[in-house]
Design a protein around this motif. Structure first.
Motif, mmCIF file in Angstrom:
data_model
loop_
_atom_site.group_PDB
_atom_site.id
_atom_site.type_symbol
_atom_site.label_atom_id
_atom_site.label_comp_id
_atom_site.label_asym_id
_atom_site.label_seq_id
_atom_site.Cartn_x
_atom_site.Cartn_y
_atom_site.Cartn_z
ATOM 1 N N LYS A 153 -68.481 85.327 -79.454
ATOM 2 C CA LYS A 153 -67.215 85.350 -78.775
ATOM 3 C C LYS A 153 -66.374 83.876 -78.843
ATOM 4 C CE LYS A 153 -63.781 86.714 -76.358
ATOM 5 N NZ LYS A 153 -62.590 87.800 -76.799
ATOM 6 N N MET A 154 -67.414 82.778 -78.284
ATOM 7 C CA MET A 154 -66.795 81.600 -78.376
ATOM 8 C C MET A 154 -66.060 81.126 -79.482
ATOM 9 S SD MET A 154 -68.127 79.919 -74.767
ATOM 10 C CE MET A 154 -68.737 78.224 -75.561
ATOM 11 N N SER A 155 -66.799 81.436 -80.691
ATOM 12 C CA SER A 155 -66.381 80.727 -81.977
ATOM 13 C C SER A 155 -65.301 81.651 -82.428
ATOM 14 C CB SER A 155 -67.704 80.594 -82.992
ATOM 15 O OG SER A 155 -68.040 81.814 -83.141
ATOM 16 N N GLU A 156 -65.140 82.973 -82.176
ATOM 17 C CA GLU A 156 -63.849 83.610 -82.498
ATOM 18 C C GLU A 156 -62.805 82.942 -81.998
ATOM 19 O OE1 GLU A 156 -64.237 87.970 -80.820
ATOM 20 O OE2 GLU A 156 -61.942 87.524 -80.493
ATOM 21 N N VAL A 157 -62.767 82.787 -80.725
ATOM 22 C CA VAL A 157 -61.708 82.158 -79.879
ATOM 23 C C VAL A 157 -61.399 80.699 -80.474
ATOM 24 C CG1 VAL A 157 -60.785 81.564 -77.741
ATOM 25 C CG2 VAL A 157 -61.821 83.843 -77.947
ATOM 26 N N PHE A 158 -62.473 80.055 -80.657
ATOM 27 C CA PHE A 158 -62.360 78.605 -80.996
ATOM 28 C C PHE A 158 -61.619 78.770 -82.461
ATOM 29 C CE2 PHE A 158 -65.102 75.539 -78.787
ATOM 30 C CZ PHE A 158 -65.036 76.208 -77.757
ATOM 31 N N VAL A 159 -62.021 79.406 -83.552
ATOM 32 C CA VAL A 159 -61.625 79.409 -84.710
ATOM 33 C C VAL A 159 -60.048 79.741 -84.694
ATOM 34 C CG1 VAL A 159 -61.288 80.717 -86.818
ATOM 35 C CG2 VAL A 159 -63.460 79.940 -85.936
ATOM 36 N N ALA A 160 -59.803 80.837 -83.860
ATOM 37 C CA ALA A 160 -58.170 81.318 -83.727
ATOM 38 C C ALA A 160 -57.271 80.275 -83.131
ATOM 39 C CB ALA A 160 -58.040 82.620 -82.957
ATOM 40 N N ALA A 161 -57.950 79.541 -82.197
ATOM 41 C CA ALA A 161 -57.206 78.539 -81.309
ATOM 42 C C ALA A 161 -57.138 77.126 -82.085
ATOM 43 C CB ALA A 161 -57.885 78.345 -79.933
ATOM 44 N N ASN A 162 -57.881 77.281 -83.182
ATOM 45 C CA ASN A 162 -57.827 76.023 -84.062
ATOM 46 C C ASN A 162 -58.436 74.846 -83.398
ATOM 47 O OD1 ASN A 162 -57.203 74.579 -86.321
ATOM 48 N ND2 ASN A 162 -55.119 74.237 -85.716
ATOM 49 N N VAL A 163 -59.595 74.989 -82.716
ATOM 50 C CA VAL A 163 -60.254 73.973 -82.129
ATOM 51 C C VAL A 163 -61.722 73.964 -82.387
ATOM 52 C CG1 VAL A 163 -58.781 73.518 -80.259
ATOM 53 C CG2 VAL A 163 -60.607 74.986 -80.214
ATOM 54 N N GLY A 164 -62.262 72.860 -82.415
ATOM 55 C CA GLY A 164 -63.848 72.808 -82.656
ATOM 56 C C GLY A 164 -64.720 72.086 -81.748
ATOM 57 N N VAL A 165 -66.052 71.908 -82.024
ATOM 58 C CA VAL A 165 -66.818 71.398 -81.038
ATOM 59 C C VAL A 165 -67.803 70.508 -81.910
ATOM 60 C CG1 VAL A 165 -68.952 71.424 -79.606
ATOM 61 C CG2 VAL A 165 -66.851 73.141 -79.396
ATOM 62 N N ALA A 166 -68.029 69.018 -81.447
ATOM 63 C CA ALA A 166 -68.806 68.316 -82.206
ATOM 64 C C ALA A 166 -70.268 68.783 -81.865
ATOM 65 C CB ALA A 166 -68.813 66.941 -81.336
ATOM 66 N N ALA A 167 -71.089 68.709 -83.148
ATOM 67 C CA ALA A 167 -72.517 69.401 -83.131
ATOM 68 C C ALA A 167 -73.112 68.621 -82.233
ATOM 69 C CB ALA A 167 -72.781 69.967 -84.324
ATOM 70 N N GLY A 168 -74.377 69.251 -81.732
ATOM 71 C CA GLY A 168 -75.539 68.351 -81.143
ATOM 72 C C GLY A 168 -75.105 67.792 -79.575
ATOM 73 N N MET A 169 -74.113 68.052 -79.118
ATOM 74 C CA MET A 169 -73.857 67.308 -77.835
ATOM 75 C C MET A 169 -74.796 67.585 -76.721
ATOM 76 S SD MET A 169 -69.574 67.226 -76.804
ATOM 77 C CE MET A 169 -69.680 66.286 -75.094
ATOM 78 N N PHE A 170 -74.954 66.401 -76.048
ATOM 79 C CA PHE A 170 -76.024 66.758 -75.026
ATOM 80 C C PHE A 170 -75.609 67.790 -73.884
ATOM 81 C CE2 PHE A 170 -78.220 65.667 -71.023
ATOM 82 C CZ PHE A 170 -79.534 65.630 -71.366
ATOM 83 N N MET A 171 -76.661 68.434 -73.601
ATOM 84 C CA MET A 171 -76.288 69.695 -72.643
ATOM 85 C C MET A 171 -76.914 69.336 -71.263
ATOM 86 S SD MET A 171 -74.317 71.993 -73.655
ATOM 87 C CE MET A 171 -73.481 72.529 -74.956
ATOM 88 N N HIS A 172 -76.043 69.140 -69.916
ATOM 89 C CA HIS A 172 -76.533 68.965 -68.785
ATOM 90 C C HIS A 172 -77.020 70.224 -68.086
ATOM 91 C CE1 HIS A 172 -74.864 64.792 -68.649
ATOM 92 N NE2 HIS A 172 -73.895 65.231 -69.266
#
Lengths: 320, 246
Positions: free
Chosen positions: B196-215
């Motif tokens: 769901k998140m990547s579907e919306v990300f693609v449509a919104a033309n935004v992305g995420v840097a891979a491998g970010m640390f998760m708190h």
């Protein structure tokens, strides 16, 4: 037909209690008066969200928090509804909002007072909404159709708010000594400003005569104020709270309460911008408007792009 | 079970509280109404959950005892929901991440072996479905809108992405309840949430840097510095005048 005829027909409709609708002919001054009054009312709803919103994050129970959130949300809804009613007269919402932010348009002065303790939330519901309803019940019969219909719905919600406000005051007034003193403090600060909500005495009210003739208003400021006092004083007595007016007493002969002199210097001062929070209220609205500009622009740009893609699916897919 | 219900309740309460901070200050009146609406739904959900906890504990507490009389380390909300509102892009992105998780979670919870929880999930799912639709649509508006709005959304993602992993990373409480079939295995839920998140990300033309640390840690009571301030504001009256009815 001459404009004299138009005017005669218009006035006869008013006299016969036929509602004026958006497409009907109406005198320019009637249109202007209504736009001024309806938009002032809309501005009041929107600015009125601020003093109450001030306590949302400090509401002392989950139930009270839900009630307060719902109430402030209703006010945003009333604002929207009233701006729409003003738009039926040819006004533009964005222009009206600009008039508020630049100080050209007024809103109810009551919202220039601060909310200082939790009982203020009760006092606003009880007194401010109570005074508003006294005014607005009359407006459900106002001559302009869309405004009258908007007021029917708004009045229902306002009377709900008023009951909730009074119920909060009961919890405080019948609670601990600290809670009771919060309730008394709130009444002390909100009583007189609430009486001022009805506007200047009839003799000094600039817009009243014509508004009565056009049945935009149906009762005078002083008449409404007296009605409010007569209804509210027994409610304060029931709470065991003291109305901050040493001259207040029951007049057997009139069958109504006599009450003390309103401090009109204070009233005019607040109208002119010198109330405790005038500056802060407009700054808060301006900040919301300016900070939100990029969001509104984004929504507009997205809607346009979406429409373009719908009209030219091929070009859009090639471009992508 | 009580710890888990508190996780759900605290998420709803704290996020609802944050949204309430917008009331009267949103970018347009329609958004004021929508954000308040979500705050109302979430606060209402928190109420039901605290009432259920009170019932299960049987200690004579009520819903307000949990919201107003616990300290920060006893709160079990994820770190994401206590993050400050920031600008509208931050608020919106926080909401979208939460909604994407919450929607899939509640969908699965409708099949819980725990009858009460299944019923609660079914009832809340209607509201949460609307929340996800609202936040997904606004992700598109901001991402696809103007250059500025796209940049602001990207900045919000950058700031908040590190808090997006905790929700669907099971802690011990969740692992145990998943084994008992009371809640879904979050690892199995992850693909649907991510899709769901990547579907919306693609449509919104935004992305995420891979491998970010998760708190992580919020769900076990280890919070960011923000929660203490939320609670000191929220609990002020109950703490200053203990034991009163309001």
């Amino acid at each position: 037909m001459t404009s004299l005829n138009f005017e005669a027909i218009f006035q006869s409709k008013i006299d016969d209690e036929v509602k004026i609708e958006p497409k009907d002919w109406m005198p320019d001054a009637y249109r202007k008066t209504l736009i001024r009054q309806i938009s002032q009312h809309a501005h009041s709803e929107i600015v009125g969200m601020l003093p109450e919103g001030n306590w949302i994050t400090r509401a002392p129970s989950l139930r009270r928090k839900l009630i307060l959130l719902a109430k402030v949300q209703d006010e945003a809804g009333h604002g929207l509804y009233l701006y729409s009613a003003a738009e039926t007269l040819g006004a533009d919402r964005d222009d009206l909002v600009q008039q508020l932010l630049t100080g050209k348009a007024k809103y109810s002065s009551i919202f220039n007072y601060p909310t200082l303790n939790w009982a203020d939330i009760g006092a606003i519901g009880w007194l401010v909404d109570g005074a508003a309803i006294t005014n607005q019940v009359m407006l459900t019969r106002t001559s302009y159709g869309p405004y009258a219909r908007a007021m029917v719905r708004i009045c229902k919600e306002e009377s709900f708010h008023q009951r909730q406000g009074y119920e909060l005051m009961m919890a405080m007034a019948f609670g601990s000594p600290e809670q009771k003193s919060m309730a008394q403090d709130a009444l002390n600060r909100w009583w007189w400003p609430a009486l001022m909500m009805f506007g200047p005495h009839d003799a000094e009210s600039t817009h009243s005569d014509q508004a009565l003739k056009w049945k935009i208003k149906r009762k005078s400021n002083d008449e409404l104020r007296q009605n409010f006092v007569d209804v509210t004083v027994p409610q304060a007595e029931y709470l065991g709270l003291t109305v901050p007016d040493p001259d207040l007493c029951w007049n057997e002969e009139r069958g109504r309460y006599d009450f003390g002199k309103i401090n009109w210097d204070e009233f005019w001062n607040v109208v002119k911008g010198n109330g405790p929070c005038n500056r802060q209220r407009i700054q808060a609205r301006t900040k919301a408007y300016e900070d939100g500009a990029w969001v509104r622009e984004a929504a507009m740009a997205h809607a346009e792009k979406k429409e373009q893609r719908r009209m030219q699916p091929e070009a859009a897919s090639k471009a992508a | 079970m009580i710890k888990y219900l508190l996780q759900l309740a605290d998420n709803a309460l704290i996020l609802g509280h944050r949204l309430g901070e917008w009331c009267g200050h949103a970018p347009e009146m329609e958004l004021d109404i929508a954000l308040t609406n979500i705050a109302l739904d979430l606060t209402g959900q928190a109420r039901s959950l605290y009432q259920r906890v009170a019932e299960l504990e049987g200690l004579g507490k009520d819903e307000d005892d949990y919201a107003y009389l616990r300290d920060a380390w006893e709160f079990r909300n994820a770190l994401l929901v206590e993050q400050p509102n920031g600008d509208f892009a931050h608020t919106l992105f926080r909401q979208f991440v939460f909604d994407a998780y919450n929607y899939h979670l509640h969908q699965a919870l409708t099949h819980s072996k725990d009858e009460w929880l299944a019923g609660f999930a079914a009832k809340s799912l209607k509201e949460i479905t609307y929340h996800l639709r609202f936040s997904s649509e606004w992700m598109l508006r901001l991402g696809d809108g103007t250059e500025l709005s796209n940049a602001k959304l990207k900045a919000a993602i950058e700031d908040l992405w590190g808090y997006s992993g905790e929700l669907a990373t099971p802690n011990d409480v969740e692992k145990e309840l998943a084994q008992q079939g009371i809640i879904p295995d979050l690892n199995l839920l992850k693909p649907a949430i991510e899709a769901k998140m990547s579907e919306v990300f693609v449509a919104a033309n935004v992305g995420v840097a891979a491998g970010m640390f998760m708190h992580i840690g919020g769900k076990d009571g280890r919070h960011s510095e923000h929660l203490g301030f939320i609670l000191s504001e929220m609990q002020f009256l109950q703490r200053a005048y203990p034991g009163l009815e309001w």
